[in-house]
Design a protein around this motif. Structure first.
Motif, mmCIF file in Angstrom:
data_model
loop_
_atom_site.group_PDB
_atom_site.id
_atom_site.type_symbol
_atom_site.label_atom_id
_atom_site.label_comp_id
_atom_site.label_asym_id
_atom_site.label_seq_id
_atom_site.Cartn_x
_atom_site.Cartn_y
_atom_site.Cartn_z
ATOM 1 N N GLU A 16 0.828 -1.209 0.000
ATOM 2 C CA GLU A 16 0.000 0.000 0.000
ATOM 3 C C GLU A 16 0.864 1.261 0.000
ATOM 4 N N VAL A 17 2.149 1.119 0.428
ATOM 5 C CA VAL A 17 2.991 2.309 0.598
ATOM 6 C C VAL A 17 4.246 2.301 -0.277
ATOM 7 N N ILE A 18 4.593 1.149 -0.880
ATOM 8 C CA ILE A 18 5.747 1.151 -1.775
ATOM 9 C C ILE A 18 5.319 0.601 -3.143
ATOM 10 N N PRO A 19 5.889 1.098 -4.228
ATOM 11 C CA PRO A 19 5.436 0.746 -5.591
ATOM 12 C C PRO A 19 6.140 -0.491 -6.169
ATOM 13 N N TYR A 20 6.540 -1.444 -5.311
ATOM 14 C CA TYR A 20 7.244 -2.628 -5.787
ATOM 15 C C TYR A 20 6.605 -3.886 -5.202
ATOM 16 N N ASN A 21 6.789 -4.996 -5.890
ATOM 17 C CA ASN A 21 6.265 -6.264 -5.383
ATOM 18 C C ASN A 21 7.047 -6.691 -4.142
ATOM 19 N N VAL A 22 6.313 -7.220 -3.158
ATOM 20 C CA VAL A 22 6.927 -7.672 -1.908
ATOM 21 C C VAL A 22 6.643 -9.163 -1.745
ATOM 22 N N ASN A 23 7.677 -9.907 -1.340
ATOM 23 C CA ASN A 23 7.531 -11.342 -1.032
ATOM 24 C C ASN A 23 7.948 -11.581 0.410
ATOM 25 N N ILE A 24 7.296 -12.532 1.040
ATOM 26 C CA ILE A 24 7.756 -12.969 2.360
ATOM 27 C C ILE A 24 7.989 -14.473 2.291
ATOM 28 N N THR A 56 21.373 -9.207 4.748
ATOM 29 C CA THR A 56 20.648 -8.893 3.522
ATOM 30 C C THR A 56 21.373 -9.483 2.316
ATOM 31 N N ALA A 57 20.594 -10.158 1.466
ATOM 32 C CA ALA A 57 21.152 -10.738 0.230
ATOM 33 C C ALA A 57 20.551 -10.010 -0.968
ATOM 34 N N GLU A 58 21.429 -9.506 -1.839
ATOM 35 C CA GLU A 58 20.957 -8.769 -3.012
ATOM 36 C C GLU A 58 21.145 -9.618 -4.260
ATOM 37 N N VAL A 59 20.102 -9.615 -5.090
ATOM 38 C CA VAL A 59 20.143 -10.364 -6.353
ATOM 39 C C VAL A 59 20.023 -9.340 -7.486
ATOM 40 N N PHE A 60 20.998 -9.399 -8.432
ATOM 41 C CA PHE A 60 21.048 -8.366 -9.473
ATOM 42 C C PHE A 60 20.452 -8.812 -10.807
ATOM 43 N N GLU A 61 20.170 -10.118 -10.933
ATOM 44 C CA GLU A 61 19.577 -10.620 -12.162
ATOM 45 C C GLU A 61 18.445 -11.591 -11.837
ATOM 46 N N ASP A 62 17.560 -11.786 -12.817
ATOM 47 C CA ASP A 62 16.480 -12.764 -12.653
ATOM 48 C C ASP A 62 17.019 -14.162 -12.944
ATOM 49 N N TYR A 63 16.626 -15.138 -12.085
ATOM 50 C CA TYR A 63 16.981 -16.538 -12.277
ATOM 51 C C TYR A 63 15.709 -17.383 -12.263
ATOM 52 N N THR A 66 14.275 -17.194 -8.635
ATOM 53 C CA THR A 66 14.313 -15.906 -7.942
ATOM 54 C C THR A 66 14.386 -14.789 -8.946
ATOM 55 N N LYS A 67 14.075 -13.597 -8.481
ATOM 56 C CA LYS A 67 14.158 -12.409 -9.330
ATOM 57 C C LYS A 67 15.057 -11.383 -8.667
ATOM 58 N N ALA A 68 15.509 -10.431 -9.447
ATOM 59 C CA ALA A 68 16.363 -9.377 -8.896
ATOM 60 C C ALA A 68 15.630 -8.654 -7.775
ATOM 61 N N GLY A 69 16.392 -8.335 -6.730
ATOM 62 C CA GLY A 69 15.777 -7.634 -5.619
ATOM 63 C C GLY A 69 16.631 -7.675 -4.367
ATOM 64 N N ILE A 86 12.040 -7.462 -1.658
ATOM 65 C CA ILE A 86 11.432 -6.452 -2.527
ATOM 66 C C ILE A 86 11.974 -6.678 -3.930
ATOM 67 N N THR A 87 11.082 -6.893 -4.881
ATOM 68 C CA THR A 87 11.502 -7.171 -6.253
ATOM 69 C C THR A 87 11.867 -5.871 -6.981
ATOM 70 N N GLY A 88 13.042 -5.890 -7.638
ATOM 71 C CA GLY A 88 13.493 -4.719 -8.382
ATOM 72 C C GLY A 88 15.002 -4.616 -8.363
ATOM 73 N N LEU A 89 15.541 -3.704 -9.095
ATOM 74 C CA LEU A 89 16.985 -3.515 -9.086
ATOM 75 C C LEU A 89 17.444 -3.075 -7.694
ATOM 76 N N PRO A 90 18.456 -3.745 -7.124
ATOM 77 C CA PRO A 90 18.893 -3.424 -5.764
ATOM 78 C C PRO A 90 19.182 -1.949 -5.535
#
Length: 354
Positions: A16-24, A56-63, A66-69, A86-90
């Motif tokens: 509701e407050v951030i414009p990116y997809n969130v996963n838990i 924190t683990a950052e992913v820079f490409e889609d696999y 998993t997706k970048a985020g 949070i899905t998106g470019l780190p």
């Protein structure tokens, strides 16, 4: 700790407050809540890295899995219970990572506290049910169980049984909250009766009778038991006081066991059929109810005829006529104490069996 329902609720709030997809993800790395429901149930490799390193683990490409985020561990009481991603470019979503994880941890803490409260309430309720139905001396294990719930069963208490009209439940609960003090409890024992466990001291009865006007307005009836070390005995007294008092004292709303114990003894020895027969003879008359009501007022005024006639606004001669009529119908004389007592007990027996 981190259920699917709670995880999805956190995701919904975050998105509701951030414009990116969130996963838990749970503590095994599986997605249990997501803005993209198609991903729920799949393994998240970025979460596995965050779980392993507790950082924190950052992913820079889609696999494939998993997706970048940015994937940040969720801590509760210094233990990793899951990962929020949070899905998106780190470089773009990184600023949201810490905010989202802190918010998730706060929501988990709130959920945990609520669950603890609900569990304690349930345990307390179960303990009170056992307590009021225990008719033997309290053993040490039972006392300790009470202590663990903040209940001291060794404090002297009495029980009040409250009977109410079902549609006034909310109002009655407000009234009970005004009666209860710290260390006192209430519990439902039927669809229209609540048991209140009160600390027994010189102010206890004053507290209850001090609310008599509100009790009457709510049409509430209360039976109060005697003090007994075994609280079940006080409960039995309270039920008897309520059952007998509500039938014999229709103009009152609060009944103590001491005020009805005499009638309870009468009930044990009274021949109810005989009592019914005497009262029914009166009621069979054309104005039988009027005669019976006159008799009750006469007794309430301790046999003082002037007070009785003034109470029901009739001439003294009319009062005498009605009392004479009762004597004629029943064959029992008011000036004979034993026969008057028979008439009184006949009425009590009739009311208690009706």
């Amino acid at each position: 700790m981190l259920s699917k329902e709670l995880a999805q609720n956190i995701v919904n709030k975050m998105m509701e407050v951030i414009p990116y997809n969130v996963n838990i993800m749970n503590n095994e790395g599986f997605i249990i809540g997501s803005g993209d429901l198609s991903r729920v149930g799949s393994l998240h490799e970025g979460a596995l890295d965050a779980l392993r390193t507790k950082e924190t683990a950052e992913v820079f490409e889609d696999y494939e899995y998993t997706k970048a985020g940015v994937n940040t561990p969720i801590f509760f009481r210094n233990k990793v219970v899951g990962v929020i991603g949070i899905t998106g470019l780190p470089d773009v979503v990184r600023p949201f990572g810490q905010l989202v994880s802190v918010t998730a941890e706060l929501l988990i803490s709130q959920e945990y506290a609520l669950n603890e409260h609900v569990i304690k309430q349930k345990l307390t309720e179960e303990f009170i049910y056992e307590w009021i139905n225990n008719n033997i001396e309290y053993h040490e294990d039972f006392i300790q169980r009470g202590t663990s719930l903040g209940i001291d069963v060794k404090i002297e208490r009495i029980i009040a049984v409250i009977q109410y009209e079902k549609d006034r439940y909310k109002e009655v609960n407000i009234l009970i909250n005004k009666i209860l003090k710290d260390g006192e409890y209430s519990i439902n024992i039927s669809s229209n009766r609540i048991v209140v466990l009160l600390i027994y001291n010189k102010f206890t009865m004053k507290r209850i009778f001090g609310l008599e006007e509100k009790i009457q307005k709510l049409s509430v009836k209360i039976g109060i038991g005697r003090f007994n070390k075994i609280i079940m005995s006080s409960l039995i007294d309270g039920v008897k006081a309520l059952n007998i008092g509500s039938k014999l004292y229709e103009g009152k709303n609060i009944y103590t066991y001491d005020s009805v114990k005499f009638f309870k003894n009468i009930e044990l020895f009274l021949n109810e059929d005989k009592g019914k027969e005497v009262i029914e003879k009166i009621l069979e008359e054309g104005k039988g109810m009027e005669l019976l009501e006159t008799f009750l007022v006469y007794m309430d005024m301790n046999g003082e005829k002037i007070k009785a006639s003034n109470k029901i606004h009739i001439h003294r001669n009319t009062l005498n006529y009605r009392l004479d009529k009762i004597e004629e119908i029943t064959g029992l004389k008011f000036d004979n104490y034993l026969e008057l007592f028979q008439l009184i007990t006949a009425y009590i027996g009739y009311k208690l069996s009706s």
